[in-house]
Design a protein around this motif. Structure first.
Motif, mmCIF file in Angstrom:
data_model
loop_
_atom_site.group_PDB
_atom_site.id
_atom_site.type_symbol
_atom_site.label_atom_id
_atom_site.label_comp_id
_atom_site.label_asym_id
_atom_site.label_seq_id
_atom_site.Cartn_x
_atom_site.Cartn_y
_atom_site.Cartn_z
ATOM 1 N N ALA B 148 0.821 -1.215 0.000
ATOM 2 C CA ALA B 148 0.000 0.000 0.000
ATOM 3 C C ALA B 148 0.859 1.271 0.000
ATOM 4 O O ALA B 148 0.496 2.267 -0.624
ATOM 5 C CB ALA B 148 -0.934 0.002 1.204
ATOM 6 N N THR B 149 1.978 1.245 0.693
ATOM 7 C CA THR B 149 2.819 2.448 0.746
ATOM 8 C C THR B 149 3.322 2.819 -0.642
ATOM 9 O O THR B 149 3.237 3.965 -1.076
ATOM 10 C CB THR B 149 4.013 2.212 1.688
ATOM 11 O OG1 THR B 149 3.506 1.859 2.970
ATOM 12 C CG2 THR B 149 4.871 3.449 1.792
ATOM 13 N N ARG B 156 -0.367 8.990 -5.777
ATOM 14 C CA ARG B 156 -0.254 10.450 -5.634
ATOM 15 C C ARG B 156 0.432 11.075 -6.844
ATOM 16 O O ARG B 156 0.098 12.179 -7.252
ATOM 17 C CB ARG B 156 0.508 10.792 -4.353
ATOM 18 C CG ARG B 156 -0.340 10.645 -3.110
ATOM 19 C CD ARG B 156 0.336 11.233 -1.893
ATOM 20 N NE ARG B 156 1.518 10.490 -1.509
ATOM 21 C CZ ARG B 156 1.488 9.396 -0.740
ATOM 22 N NH1 ARG B 156 0.338 8.942 -0.294
ATOM 23 N NH2 ARG B 156 2.599 8.774 -0.429
ATOM 24 N N ASN B 164 -8.174 13.060 -7.536
ATOM 25 C CA ASN B 164 -8.138 13.619 -6.181
ATOM 26 C C ASN B 164 -7.354 12.675 -5.259
ATOM 27 O O ASN B 164 -7.388 11.470 -5.417
ATOM 28 C CB ASN B 164 -9.583 13.855 -5.695
ATOM 29 C CG ASN B 164 -9.678 14.326 -4.262
ATOM 30 O OD1 ASN B 164 -9.057 13.772 -3.382
ATOM 31 N ND2 ASN B 164 -10.452 15.354 -4.041
ATOM 32 N N ALA B 165 -6.626 13.241 -4.317
ATOM 33 C CA ALA B 165 -5.760 12.443 -3.438
ATOM 34 C C ALA B 165 -6.550 11.388 -2.682
ATOM 35 O O ALA B 165 -6.039 10.325 -2.372
ATOM 36 C CB ALA B 165 -5.036 13.369 -2.465
ATOM 37 N N ALA B 166 -7.818 11.685 -2.393
ATOM 38 C CA ALA B 166 -8.640 10.720 -1.667
ATOM 39 C C ALA B 166 -9.445 9.856 -2.631
ATOM 40 O O ALA B 166 -10.288 9.069 -2.205
ATOM 41 C CB ALA B 166 -9.574 11.446 -0.715
ATOM 42 N N ALA B 168 -11.665 10.997 -4.646
ATOM 43 C CA ALA B 168 -13.034 11.523 -4.657
ATOM 44 C C ALA B 168 -13.461 11.995 -6.039
ATOM 45 O O ALA B 168 -14.598 12.382 -6.245
ATOM 46 C CB ALA B 168 -13.156 12.679 -3.668
ATOM 47 N N TYR B 219 -3.485 0.217 -2.127
ATOM 48 C CA TYR B 219 -3.587 1.536 -1.492
ATOM 49 C C TYR B 219 -5.041 2.000 -1.428
ATOM 50 O O TYR B 219 -5.511 2.480 -0.390
ATOM 51 C CB TYR B 219 -2.742 2.562 -2.249
ATOM 52 C CG TYR B 219 -2.827 3.942 -1.649
ATOM 53 C CD1 TYR B 219 -2.340 4.177 -0.373
ATOM 54 C CD2 TYR B 219 -3.436 5.000 -2.320
ATOM 55 C CE1 TYR B 219 -2.430 5.432 0.216
ATOM 56 C CE2 TYR B 219 -3.532 6.256 -1.738
ATOM 57 C CZ TYR B 219 -3.033 6.460 -0.478
ATOM 58 O OH TYR B 219 -3.133 7.698 0.113
ATOM 59 N N ALA B 222 -6.720 0.216 1.207
ATOM 60 C CA ALA B 222 -6.343 0.718 2.535
ATOM 61 C C ALA B 222 -7.061 2.033 2.844
ATOM 62 O O ALA B 222 -7.524 2.250 3.967
ATOM 63 C CB ALA B 222 -4.830 0.923 2.601
ATOM 64 N N LEU B 223 -7.189 2.904 1.835
ATOM 65 C CA LEU B 223 -7.908 4.170 2.036
ATOM 66 C C LEU B 223 -9.337 3.908 2.476
ATOM 67 O O LEU B 223 -9.853 4.532 3.402
ATOM 68 C CB LEU B 223 -7.936 4.983 0.736
ATOM 69 C CG LEU B 223 -6.805 5.954 0.441
ATOM 70 C CD1 LEU B 223 -7.173 6.803 -0.761
ATOM 71 C CD2 LEU B 223 -6.502 6.839 1.626
ATOM 72 N N ASN B 226 -9.443 2.444 6.025
ATOM 73 C CA ASN B 226 -9.160 3.427 7.066
ATOM 74 C C ASN B 226 -10.320 4.367 7.311
ATOM 75 O O ASN B 226 -10.483 4.872 8.406
ATOM 76 C CB ASN B 226 -7.934 4.254 6.696
ATOM 77 C CG ASN B 226 -6.670 3.583 7.140
ATOM 78 O OD1 ASN B 226 -6.532 3.222 8.299
ATOM 79 N ND2 ASN B 226 -5.755 3.377 6.230
ATOM 80 N N SER B 228 -12.487 7.574 7.638
ATOM 81 C CA SER B 228 -12.112 8.938 8.011
ATOM 82 C C SER B 228 -11.942 8.987 9.523
ATOM 83 O O SER B 228 -12.908 9.164 10.248
ATOM 84 C CB SER B 228 -13.201 9.895 7.536
ATOM 85 O OG SER B 228 -12.923 11.186 7.986
ATOM 86 N N PRO B 229 -10.705 8.836 10.005
ATOM 87 C CA PRO B 229 -10.499 8.773 11.461
ATOM 88 C C PRO B 229 -10.950 10.045 12.177
ATOM 89 O O PRO B 229 -11.263 10.008 13.356
ATOM 90 C CB PRO B 229 -8.986 8.596 11.605
ATOM 91 C CG PRO B 229 -8.460 8.295 10.249
ATOM 92 C CD PRO B 229 -9.448 8.785 9.253
ATOM 93 N N SER B 233 -16.219 13.019 6.695
ATOM 94 C CA SER B 233 -15.158 13.407 5.767
ATOM 95 C C SER B 233 -15.569 14.570 4.876
ATOM 96 O O SER B 233 -14.753 15.138 4.175
ATOM 97 C CB SER B 233 -14.777 12.212 4.905
ATOM 98 O OG SER B 233 -15.804 11.961 3.965
ATOM 99 N N SER B 236 -14.441 14.277 1.368
ATOM 100 C CA SER B 236 -12.988 14.287 1.115
ATOM 101 C C SER B 236 -12.616 15.259 0.008
ATOM 102 O O SER B 236 -11.744 14.996 -0.801
ATOM 103 C CB SER B 236 -12.483 12.884 0.748
ATOM 104 O OG SER B 236 -12.656 12.023 1.821
#
Lengths: 556, 266
Positions: B148-149, B156, B164-166, B168, B219, B222-223, B226, B228-229, B233, B236
């Motif tokens: 994922a990293t 990105r 979009n980075a998220a 979206a 990735y 994983a998004l 995860n 929206s902690p 959101s 996003s």
């Protein structure tokens, strides 16, 4: 009897003891500080009561929240651009290379207890701080509270707004994520667009070629030391000037430019303001606990190559991005140097918008030639041109902000980004003029309506037919208190050039006061009241003073 | 020596060498060219059924044999499908983008019109028109097999500028857009990178290897995992929605408090 007496004695004794203790403590303090006079002075300070006066307070309280939450953040944030390999709990970043600033932001978000809540509180409080400043500024502008003797305080407030933008932007850049790095890149571009000195300025700020290794530590110093200190100092000046020149009040019976009608600070305002602080604190905490803001782990560690879709600055900086998005790519080369009009023109526009805001009180004072002190506020519709100019300013500001969000609008409304850009390009010229005119006419229409109301009272929509066939509507006259608000305002007329009035000022007064509704004069009011009394007499003769409509009578 | 030299100068020698070179080049190309459709997994019956579906649903724009059509002014009605491969069909039809709802800047995602079997048959038919990217290997679709990293870095740099980075979604020129990646199946993510549908560029195996694509899938997974902690959101979409939230909901709450406190006690 015997059971109640001791308890009532206790109740009497306790406050007495507390009060005595307070008196002793107060006396001890007063003998050493001589502050009793000041406390008494401030405690008896009168403040008028109106909800629209409370947004400055919101700004102050959110600034306190910013200081508290920001102090917490500095204990965990490391303002360093040294490269580290991430080894924290956030899975999708494991092993990624990033700056220590970004790593410490992830650490404080995910591993420090309450860290994410504090980060979100700090960021939401920053947005609220700026929202409150703007709303407060609108209130001051539209009610003419900036007039003598408060022009200086308007400038102090204006500087606070600009410093708030600097504080916000420098803080937004600290986590060293992709989004904030993009923002810094825009700043770098703006600086480099300045002819001759641009590259030197950029090199100076970034300590070499962008992004360099210095910008985060430098912004840190700016963000946590210089700007907050300046803001605190200006807040002190702002509040001192507020106390010295007293608070303004809305027009009403008994309210003049020589008094303040309201409640004393102690106890009413102390309680209200204290309670309001906790309300603001509570609202920001509630929002921060439930709503995410600036999820830096999604943007990722800064790297100059990626730019994500939907990259925008925080809302108060949007307008500075809008001009850059809307301007065509105008550039030309002179002696081998590129002159970037696509950067210089928007910057000139931004400067013009800010300058207008800062200098408006002086402009208006020059136009009116009014040298009196004003403590009674204007109702916005009583100054159509000022209100129109203010709304036009907001319109330009809004269009610039919308221009900066053109991609999101296009995405969410299924429109073409090219069409939107053209729409904003055209409307930034057309809309302010249109909005100014419409606002001005609306204000004049309201003045006309209020004038009628002051003279004739409220129309009841009950019409009486006289024996001669004449129709008369029953008007309910206003009481003296309500009427006062409608007849108290100032009245200005255009000046003719000559006799010490310059042609320019004559034109300016004509622009401001050419269209007006004459305020009600005492003679007019007397005549209207006489007329109303006469009419009422006629109506009463027909109806016998019973104004219920026939259908209602049938019902009885 | 003389005889050897004479044989070396045989007039046919050059031709033989040329022939050998051609065979070698062609053979090497055949060996290294992008993998063609797995035509062997499709039966002749699949292809036949697919053709019938194609004629009924796709031929209006793409032509009766998938060669593409143009209107009288030379505007493309539907592009040629020869060589787009099974992966393109599986993506376009599998996400409901094709058959296209109406013409416009871009095909919209909608509930698929073809069921899985029909999508497979259409893929078989289009794959039979010419070699193209085949359906992805299952092992590259499992988020567990990806890093994922690394996927995040690839995402990105290559994807976020449009999506979009998220993930979206984002706007492109003239009403075109990069759709949201939320809830898109790994298979379709892979196929989109492989075939470059709509306005998307192609990320073939020379550009992003199968493992890289798998990393991107990991990735995105994983998004989503995860979430929206930080709480809601707001889509996003970044600072704009946050600012809007501050100006609407928070300002309303604050104003309500101010009005409450400003109201005179009765």
């Amino acid at each position: 009897m015997t059971t109640t007496t001791p308890s009532s004695q206790k109740q009497d004794a306790q406050p007495g003891r507390v009060a005595r203790l307070g008196a002793v403590g107060g006396d001890w303090l007063d003998q050493r500080t001589a502050g009793g006079g000041l406390v008494k002075f401030l405690g008896r300070k009168i403040f008028p009561d109106h909800w629209s006066f409370m947004f400055g307070e919101v700004a102050l309280y959110s600034f306190v929240i910013l200081l508290v939450s920001g102090t917490f953040l500095t204990m965990f944030f490391v303002p360093s651009m040294d490269e580290v390999v991430y080894d924290g709990v956030y899975g999708p970043m494991q092993g990624a290379h990033m700056s220590r600033a970004f790593e410490s932001t992830l650490h404080l978000s995910f591993e420090v207890k309450g860290g994410l809540l504090f980060r979100q509180m700090h960021h939401w409080a920053a947005l609220v701080f700026m929202v409150a400043i703007f709303v407060h500024m609108f209130r001051v502008f539209f009610t003419g509270a900036f007039r003598k003797p408060r022009e200086l305080n308007w400038l102090v407030g204006f500087s606070l707004m600009v410093l708030g933008m600097v504080a916000g932007f420098s803080g937004y850049s600290l986590p060293d994520d992709v989004l904030s790095g993009n923002g810094l890149r825009v700043v770098d571009g703006l600086m480099k667009g300045i002819p001759i000195v641009g590259t030197y300025l950029s090199m100076l700020l970034f300590g070499g070629e962008f992004p360099g290794h210095d910008i985060i530590p430098r912004l840190f110093t700016i963000h946590i030391l210089l700007v907050p200190a300046a803001i605190l100092g200006l807040i002190a000046i702002h509040l001192t000037l507020l106390v010295l020149s007293k608070h303004t009040h809305y027009p009403g019976p008994g309210r003049t430019d020589r008094n303040v009608v309201g409640f004393p600070v102690f106890p009413v305002y102390a309680a209200k303001a204290g309670g309001f602080f906790f309300l603001v604190f509570g609202i920001i905490t509630l929002i921060s606990a439930t709503t995410a803001i600036n999820a830096v782990w999604i943007y990722g560690p800064y790297d100059p190559s990626p730019v994500s879709a939907g990259s925008q600055p925080d809302w108060y900086m949007l307008w500075t991005d809008g001009g850059l998005r809307l301007i065509p790519g105008w550039e030309f080369t002179i002696f081998g140097y590129v002159i970037s009009l696509n950067i210089l023109l928007p910057m000139a526009i931004y400067g013009g918008l800010l300058a207008f805001l800062a200098l408006y009180p002086f402009l208006e004072a020059w136009v009116t030639g009014d040298d009196r002190e004003h403590h009674v506020l204007d109702l916005p519709y009583n100054n159509p041109v000022r209100t129109g100019l203010g709304v036009a300013w907001i319109t330009i500001y809004l269009i610039l902000a919308l221009g900066a969000t053109n991609d999101l609008i296009a995405l969410k409304l299924h429109l073409s980004i090219n069409d939107l850009t053209w729409l904003f390009r055209v409307s930034i010229f057309v809309a302010p003029v249109l909005v100014f005119y419409i606002t001005k006419r609306l204000c004049i229409a309201m003045q006309r309506h209020k004038r009628g109301l002051a003279l004739h009272g409220v129309e009841t929509s009950k019409v009486v037919r006289m024996p001669n066939g004449e129709m008369l509507e029953i008007h309910e006259p206003l009481n003296e208190y309500d009427r006062w608000v409608l007849v108290q305002h100032d009245d200005f007329r255009p000046l003719k050039a000559g006799k010490g009035v310059s042609a320019l000022r004559a034109k300016a007064t004509s622009f401001f006061f050419k269209d007006y509704i004459s305020p009600v004069t005492p003679a007019e009011l007397r005549e209207a009241l006489d007329h109303a009394a006469h009419e009422k007499h006629e109506i009463d003769a027909v109806t016998g003073g019973d104004y219920t409509v026939p259908s209602a009578k049938v019902g009885h | 020596m003389k005889a050897l030299a004479a044989r070396r100068h045989h007039p046919m020698a050059l031709l033989v060498i040329l022939l050998l070179a051609l065979v070698a080049t062609g053979g090497l190309y055949a060996a290294f060219q992008p993998r063609t459709a797995q035509a062997e997994t499709y039966t002749a019956d699949d292809i036949q059924q697919g053709e019938a579906l194609f004629l009924a649903n796709c031929a209006t724009c793409h032509g009766r044999s998938g060669e593409g059509l143009q209107d009288a002014d030379g505007n493309t009605l539907g592009p040629s499908l020869i060589g787009v491969g099974a992966a393109a069909v599986d993506f376009q039809v599998g996400t409901g983008r094709m058959p296209m709802e109406n013409s416009g800047a871009q095909a919209w995602r909608k509930p698929p019109q073809m069921n899985e079997e029909q999508t497979r048959q259409l893929s078989a038919y289009v794959a039979s028109l010419g070699p193209g990217p085949s359906l992805p290997d299952e092992q590259y679709l499992d988020p567990a097999n990806g890093d994922a990293t690394k996927g995040g870095e690839i995402f990105r740099i290559n994807c976020a500028m449009c999506h979009n980075a998220a993930g979206a979604g984002g706007a492109l020129t003239r009403g075109k857009f990069a759709p949201t990646l939320d809830g898109v199946e790994p298979k379709h993510v892979y196929e989109a990178m492989e075939t470059g549908p709509q306005n998307m560029p192609v990320f073939n195996d020379d550009n992003l290897t199968a493992q890289d694509k798998n990393d991107v899938i990991a990735y995105l997974h994983a998004l989503e995992e995860n979430g929206s902690p930080g709480g809601l959101s707001l889509g996003s979409l970044g600072p704009v929605t946050e600012g809007l939230y501050a100006w609407t909901i928070i300002l309303s709450l604050l104003t309500a408090c101010a009005v409450w406190l400003g109201a005179k006690a009765k």
